[in-house]
Enzyme design. Structure first.
Site, short mmCIF file in Angstrom:
data_model
loop_
_atom_site.label_atom_id
_atom_site.label_comp_id
_atom_site.label_asym_id
_atom_site.label_seq_id
_atom_site.Cartn_x
_atom_site.Cartn_y
_atom_site.Cartn_z
N ASN A 1 -16.25 -32.54 71.05
CA ASN A 1 -15.42 -32.88 69.90
C ASN A 1 -14.10 -33.53 70.26
OD1 ASN A 1 -17.39 -31.75 68.25
ND2 ASN A 1 -16.43 -29.73 68.29
N PRO B 1 -16.89 -44.75 79.44
CA PRO B 1 -16.65 -45.66 78.31
C PRO B 1 -17.25 -47.05 78.47
CG PRO B 1 -14.65 -45.41 79.61
CD PRO B 1 -15.64 -44.41 80.14
N TYR C 1 -13.69 -24.14 67.02
CA TYR C 1 -14.34 -25.34 66.48
C TYR C 1 -13.33 -26.24 65.78
CZ TYR C 1 -16.98 -28.26 63.27
OH TYR C 1 -17.46 -29.33 62.54
N PHE D 1 -28.16 -34.26 62.54
CA PHE D 1 -28.32 -34.05 61.10
C PHE D 1 -27.70 -35.19 60.29
CE2 PHE D 1 -26.25 -31.44 57.50
CZ PHE D 1 -27.21 -31.83 56.58
N ILE D 2 -26.40 -35.42 60.48
CA ILE D 2 -25.72 -36.45 59.71
C ILE D 2 -26.04 -37.84 60.25
CG2 ILE D 2 -23.46 -37.32 58.98
CD1 ILE D 2 -22.43 -34.46 59.07
N LYS E 1 -12.08 -30.02 66.88
CA LYS E 1 -12.23 -31.15 65.98
C LYS E 1 -10.88 -31.80 65.67
CE LYS E 1 -15.36 -32.52 64.08
NZ LYS E 1 -16.30 -33.61 64.44
#
Length: 341
Positions: free
Chosen positions: A103, A69, A153, A28-29, A157
């Site tokens: 997250n 990574p 959540y 979305f973002i 985060k």
């Protein structure tokens, strides 16, 4: 490219980001950030776990956790971007392990990639205001508010944000954290409250009154348009604000019911709202009232929200309304909590 004039930062006013790696670019973002970079004359490099068709020429399929990574560090050394935007992550998953991986573990992987790369871009990490402790109603959340999240959540985060700030403090990354309030607009997650309301409106038979079933709409939230969010990301990528946490929101608490009503109005469909408990409800977020203090964003980014919430609702509906009408599901509707992004 458009620039934010912020004399208090003391930055070079001619500096602008040109190449931006967007992690979670299919989300979305991430999609909106990529579009904003392109609209400003820059070149986004889209990184997502799975290939998608938005811009195949600039899309790199990369599993940030599974590939480790060094795949990302090699990409950074090859592409030499001005900035990396971490828009990847999981939102309100029922599986706590999924949120921990997406997250926190993913963030540690990104930080390890930055440390291993010879090229050092700015990292803009997207956090969440759900990392804060529940505020007293009427008290705006500023960056000094205590971080005691009450949800899995928010906890996941916060661990990601803490990792970014630690890396910045130790000189392993040039990074800034944007703590986002409830982001809405075109592409809003279908698992969010407004995404579910839009889906119910879209599925309603033409000419018939839609019945919008939701959990009790008692909360008030600080909603911010995804287009404004993308503008804040670009400002944070360009300005000398490393090592900081900056809250991003409109600076007002809006009843969730009001946003549902705005979305119904945007749809142009007759509808009634039915509130009640039901399966699938996420009932305890610990945050029934939320307002974000925006002074830091104005001062250091020269940023404030420009888009009104009616415009946000129209954009959300425009995107949903452009999709094919789904086959009607006659099974009992689930109810959804307004706490979701």
């Amino acid at each position: 490219m458009a620039r934010c004039e912020t004399p208090e930062t003391g930055r070079d006013p001619d500096r602008a980001v040109r190449r931006v790696v967007v992690l979670g670019a299919s989300g979305f973002i991430g999609r909106q950030v990529s579009a904003a970079v392109r609209a400003a004359g820059g070149e986004p490099l889209l990184v997502a776990r799975r290939p998608f068709t938005a811009d195949p020429a600039h899309c790199v399929p990369l599993d940030l956790i599974g590939d480790g990574p060094y795949a990302l560090s090699r990409l950074l050394d090859t592409e030499r971007p001005d900035a990396v935007v971490n828009a990847a992550g999981a939102v309100w998953s029922r599986a706590q392990e999924t949120m921990r991986q997406a997250n926190h573990t993913l963030v540690e992987t990104v930080l390890a990639a930055l440390a291993a790369a010879s090229w050092r871009p700015r990292l803009v990490h997207l956090g969440s205001v759900f990392e804060y402790a529940p505020p007293t109603p009427g008290t705006a959340l500023d960056e000094q508010a205590p971080t005691r999240p009450t949800t899995p959540y928010g906890q996941s985060k916060l661990r990601g944000t803490e990792a970014v700030l630690a890396a910045s403090g130790e000189g392993r990354a040039d990074a800034v954290v944007l703590r986002l309030s409830n982001v809405i607009g075109a592409g809003t997650s279908p698992s969010s409250l407004l995404g579910q309301v839009a889906a119910q409106l879209h599925a309603a038979d033409a000419g018939q009154e839609a019945v919008v079933r939701v959990s009790p709409l008692r909360a008030s939230r600080d909603f911010v348009d995804v287009r404004d969010t993308a503008d804040a990301v670009l400002a944070a990528a360009a300005l000398p604000v490393g090592g900081q946490v900056i809250n991003i929101g409109r600076g007002e608490a809006v009843p969730v019911r009001t946003m549902v009503e705005r979305l119904i109005t945007a749809s142009g469909k007759p509808a009634r709202i039915v509130e009640g408990a039901g399966s699938g409800v996420r009932t305890d977020t610990g945050l029934d009232w939320m307002q974000v203090a925006t002074g830091t964003a104005r001062r250091v980014l020269g940023w404030s929200a420009r888009h009104g919430l009616d415009s946000s609702a129209r954009e959300l509906w425009r995107a949903v309304g452009a999709q094919p009408v789904p086959v009607t599901d006659r099974s009992p509707a689930q109810h959804w909590s307004p706490a979701q992004h």
